[in-house]
Design a protein around this motif. Structure first.
Motif, PDB file in Angstrom:
ATOM      1  N   GLN A 357       0.836  -1.201   0.000  1.00 33.91           N
ATOM      2  CA  GLN A 357       0.000   0.000   0.000  1.00 33.91           C
ATOM      3  C   GLN A 357       0.873   1.253   0.000  1.00 33.91           C
ATOM      4  OE1 GLN A 357      -3.515  -0.402   0.432  1.00 33.91           O
ATOM      5  NE2 GLN A 357      -3.970   1.775   0.231  1.00 33.91           N
ATOM      6  N   ARG A 358       1.929   1.210   0.800  1.00 28.25           N
ATOM      7  CA  ARG A 358       2.854   2.336   0.868  1.00 28.25           C
ATOM      8  C   ARG A 358       3.545   2.567  -0.482  1.00 28.25           C
ATOM      9  NH1 ARG A 358       8.101   2.095   4.844  1.00 28.25           N
ATOM     10  NH2 ARG A 358       9.212   3.876   4.030  1.00 28.25           N
ATOM     11  N   MET A 359       3.930   1.486  -1.148  1.00 24.48           N
ATOM     12  CA  MET A 359       4.579   1.607  -2.453  1.00 24.48           C
ATOM     13  C   MET A 359       3.598   2.151  -3.487  1.00 24.48           C
ATOM     14  SD  MET A 359       6.688  -1.336  -4.510  1.00 24.48           S
ATOM     15  CE  MET A 359       7.493  -0.967  -6.078  1.00 24.48           C
ATOM     16  N   ALA A 360       2.333   1.725  -3.415  1.00 25.16           N
ATOM     17  CA  ALA A 360       1.318   2.217  -4.345  1.00 25.16           C
ATOM     18  C   ALA A 360       1.103   3.722  -4.166  1.00 25.16           C
ATOM     19  CB  ALA A 360       0.009   1.462  -4.123  1.00 25.16           C
ATOM     20  N   GLU A 361       1.071   4.168  -2.918  1.00 27.68           N
ATOM     21  CA  GLU A 361       0.913   5.601  -2.656  1.00 27.68           C
ATOM     22  C   GLU A 361       2.115   6.384  -3.186  1.00 27.68           C
ATOM     23  OE1 GLU A 361       0.345   5.553   1.528  1.00 27.68           O
ATOM     24  OE2 GLU A 361      -1.762   4.904   1.399  1.00 27.68           O
ATOM     25  N   LEU A 362       3.279   5.737  -3.149  1.00 27.04           N
ATOM     26  CA  LEU A 362       4.495   6.382  -3.668  1.00 27.04           C
ATOM     27  C   LEU A 362       4.394   6.593  -5.183  1.00 27.04           C
ATOM     28  CD1 LEU A 362       7.352   7.342  -2.782  1.00 27.04           C
ATOM     29  CD2 LEU A 362       8.176   5.053  -3.350  1.00 27.04           C
ATOM     30  N   THR A 363       3.787   5.635  -5.892  1.00 28.07           N
ATOM     31  CA  THR A 363       3.645   5.789  -7.349  1.00 28.07           C
ATOM     32  C   THR A 363       2.788   7.007  -7.688  1.00 28.07           C
ATOM     33  OG1 THR A 363       1.702   4.318  -7.427  1.00 28.07           O
ATOM     34  CG2 THR A 363       3.855   3.294  -7.746  1.00 28.07           C
ATOM     35  N   SER A 483      -6.853  -2.401  -0.384  1.00 27.61           N
ATOM     36  CA  SER A 483      -7.286  -2.645   0.998  1.00 27.61           C
ATOM     37  C   SER A 483      -8.691  -3.243   1.074  1.00 27.61           C
ATOM     38  CB  SER A 483      -7.236  -1.339   1.804  1.00 27.61           C
ATOM     39  OG  SER A 483      -8.041  -0.349   1.195  1.00 27.61           O
ATOM     40  N   LYS A 484      -9.229  -3.729  -0.067  1.00 29.02           N
ATOM     41  CA  LYS A 484     -10.540  -4.371  -0.036  1.00 29.02           C
ATOM     42  C   LYS A 484     -10.615  -5.443  -1.117  1.00 29.02           C
ATOM     43  CE  LYS A 484     -13.124  -1.312  -3.175  1.00 29.02           C
ATOM     44  NZ  LYS A 484     -13.775  -2.360  -3.960  1.00 29.02           N
ATOM     45  N   LYS A 485     -11.666  -6.234  -1.065  1.00 32.88           N
ATOM     46  CA  LYS A 485     -11.849  -7.283  -2.079  1.00 32.88           C
ATOM     47  C   LYS A 485     -12.341  -6.644  -3.371  1.00 32.88           C
ATOM     48  CE  LYS A 485     -14.147 -11.700  -2.926  1.00 32.88           C
ATOM     49  NZ  LYS A 485     -12.910 -12.295  -3.444  1.00 32.88           N
ATOM     50  N   VAL A 486     -11.699  -6.988  -4.473  1.00 37.67           N
ATOM     51  CA  VAL A 486     -12.063  -6.440  -5.778  1.00 37.67           C
ATOM     52  C   VAL A 486     -13.277  -7.186  -6.315  1.00 37.67           C
ATOM     53  CG1 VAL A 486     -11.296  -6.084  -8.151  1.00 37.67           C
ATOM     54  CG2 VAL A 486      -9.708  -5.709  -6.269  1.00 37.67           C
ATOM     55  N   THR A 487     -14.293  -6.432  -6.721  1.00 36.98           N
ATOM     56  CA  THR A 487     -15.530  -7.020  -7.234  1.00 36.98           C
ATOM     57  C   THR A 487     -15.568  -6.928  -8.764  1.00 36.98           C
ATOM     58  OG1 THR A 487     -16.708  -4.911  -7.101  1.00 36.98           O
ATOM     59  CG2 THR A 487     -16.724  -6.320  -5.128  1.00 36.98           C
TER      60      THR A 487
END
Length: 553
Positions: A357-363, A483-487
């Motif tokens: 999650q931290r790496m995704a926010e960095l992108t 952070s959640k299940k993908v629908t």
């Protein structure tokens, strides 16, 4: 004598291995449930205590539970105050092991319990249903645990048949508070040595059952075990961040304070337990019950007292571990070199998820930085460009560390669902790393545009600004979905975003090619097309991330 010692060590090894197999099997069965339990039951102090108790009762290892708690604090899934409540519950939950051993371990034929458990467990592991298979593994561990306890019972000599052993113990017993401190120290050292309060407790109960030590001496050993078990959490925190170290120190403070007040009232308290527990404490058929009651009621009273002082405990723990930001150190990130820790791979994935999650926010932060640099050609943003390049290097380190950590997690026995999750995580990390590379290329293109003084029409500048908006929206979308299940609805939204980005890129590219008919525009338009291609590539990788996350059950 030497053969007896070898038999005792072998029995302890079998007991410890059974505890490990049972704990890992229970984690596989309830791993996701435990994480949901933590998420839903740490809203107040009472629920934190209850969740800690339930976790330890399920996993049957306070050491594993406290390591999990430290990991959750490090992953910022728990606050320091919430972790203190859970640690209190873990201290109470570990007393169930005492009751199991006291009620079953020395009152029944252990082989009549152990062998059926192993037999049924082996049959269950051949089922295709993961829950049944994992439950079978836990049952096998339960059987091996009792088999080890059975061997321990038969290996430890009976004091009645070996009266010469009592003369050795007589030097340490019957000295009032002095004996209490001696056996307290023995319990602390024993727990540190075996790195398991459950194993230390089994040894203590065996010594009591064989008549080696009495009720009060064993109670003092139990107090020592309460201090010794805090070492495991502190070892776990050594590779964690500041908050993880503080949670481990809070565990130590909680137990040492409890032991200190108990030592002051030790004689009165043991007599109180003797009065409220059926049977006489010096009767070997009832001593184990007295000891289990002592362990449970001591921890319960300690919780009732110290639960009112959680803020103060958190304050003391914070003072014991200084914030590294004051020391000019980088913020700690995920660590995978932890050979001295219990294997809790099912739960450790939470920390890997936090880092992804931290790496995704960095992108997304890097992409915003590119837009800032690109839209300010009249300003020298050389320092900002260096900062963005440093962020890309940090993303490379994060990707490497998370990958290694996930590999470390797979060295534990993981369920098939979690192994699939690890595979998805590894591929998501690769996609995020590609996005960082694309963004770095964009930053370099913006830097070249500034240095070479490439001039683009205002309409083109606006086109890139508009083209970047759905990409930024896409990046925010995959950060949310991590952070959640993908629908299925999420995948449809992702496909629409990707289609919007792709069609916009084709339209803008055609316009750029048309403008290249003027030779004066060729270099500027080539740079412009490179920017479009990199932005569109980020959209492709974003769609890949959503499709990967959809594979997680």
């Amino acid at each position: 004598m030497f053969s007896t010692l070898l038999a005792i060590f072998g029995s302890l090894g079998l007991f410890l291995y059974g505890m490990k197999v049972m704990s890992e099997g229970l984690q596989k069965v309830s791993g996701e449930g435990l994480r949901s339990l933590i998420a839903n039951m740490t809203r107040n102090r009472l629920s934190s205590i209850i969740s800690g108790t339930l976790m330890t009762t399920l996993v049957q290892s306070s050491s594993a539970t406290t390591v999990m708690i430290v990991s959750f604090v490090n992953a910022k899934l728990l606050t320091l105050r919430e972790s203190i409540g859970m640690i209190m519950g873990a201290n109470l939950g570990t007393t169930t092991t005492f009751w199991i051993v006291a009620l079953l371990g020395f009152q029944f034929s252990l082989s009549s319990i152990a062998l059926p458990c192993i037999g049924i467990g082996v049959a269950m592991i051949f089922f295709h249903t993961p829950k049944v298979r994992n439950g079978g593994e836990a049952l096998i561990g339960f059987g091996i645990l009792f088999l080890g306890l059975n061997f321990l019972k038969s290996s430890v000599p009976d004091i009645a048949a070996n009266p010469e052993l009592f003369s050795f113990l007589a030097d340490w017993t019957g000295h009032g508070i002095g004996s209490v401190f001696i056996f307290f120290a023995f319990g602390t050292i024993l727990t540190i040595a075996v790195q398991s309060s459950s194993v230390a407790g089994a040894i203590t109960l065996t010594l009591v059952a064989k008549g080696w030590i009495g009720y009060e001496d064993a109670a003092a050993i139990v107090l020592g075990e309460n201090v010794g078990t805090t070492i495991t959490a502190n070892l776990a925190a050594m590779t964690g961040g500041v908050e993880a170290k503080r949670a481990a120190r809070a565990h130590f403070l909680l137990n040492i304070i409890g032991v200190c007040w108990m030592l002051c009232v030790f004689t009165f308290f043991t007599k109180f337990i003797d009065q409220i527990t059926p049977g006489a404490a010096d009767d070997l058929t009832h001593t184990l019950y007295h000891l289990a009651a002592f362990h449970s009621i001591f921890n319960l009273i300690n919780i009732l007292i110290l639960s009112w002082f959680v803020p103060q405990l958190a304050y003391l723990a914070s003072k014991m571990v200084r914030d590294q930001s004051y020391l000019g150190l980088d913020k700690a990130h995920i660590q995978y070199q932890a050979p001295n820790l219990p294997q809790t791979g099912e739960i450790n994935l939470a920390e890997a998820e936090r880092e992804i999650q931290r790496m995704a926010e960095l992108t997304r932060e890097m992409f915003a930085g590119f837009n800032e640099v690109y839209e300010s050609p009249e300003i020298d943003l050389g320092s900002r460009v260096k900062e963005l390049k440093a962020m890309e290097e940090r993303s490379d380190r994060l990707a490497f560390d998370i990958t290694q950590y996930l590999i470390y997690c797979t060295s534990s026995e993981l369920s098939r669902e979690r192994l699939n999750e690890v595979t998805v995580m590894l591929r998501v990390i690769s996609e995020l790393e590609e996005i960082c590379d694309n963004t770095l290329d964009l930053v370099k293109l913006a830097e070249r545009k500034y240095q070479k003084k490439r001039v683009l029409p205002e309409a083109t500048q606006a086109a890139i600004r508009n083209f970047s908006k759905p990409v930024d929206q896409f990046m925010g979308f995959y950060i949310q979905c991590l952070s959640k299940k993908v629908t299925t609805a999420d995948i449809e939204t992702a496909l629409q975003l990707e289609e919007t980005i792709d069609s916009s890129r084709k339209k803008l590219r055609r316009e750029a090619v048309r403008r290249m008919n003027d030779p004066a525009n060729i270099k500027s338009e080539m740079l412009y097309i490179d920017i479009l291609n990199n932005i569109e590539s980020i959209g492709d990788h974003s769609l890949n991330i959503l499709q990967l996350l959809n594979q997680i059950d």
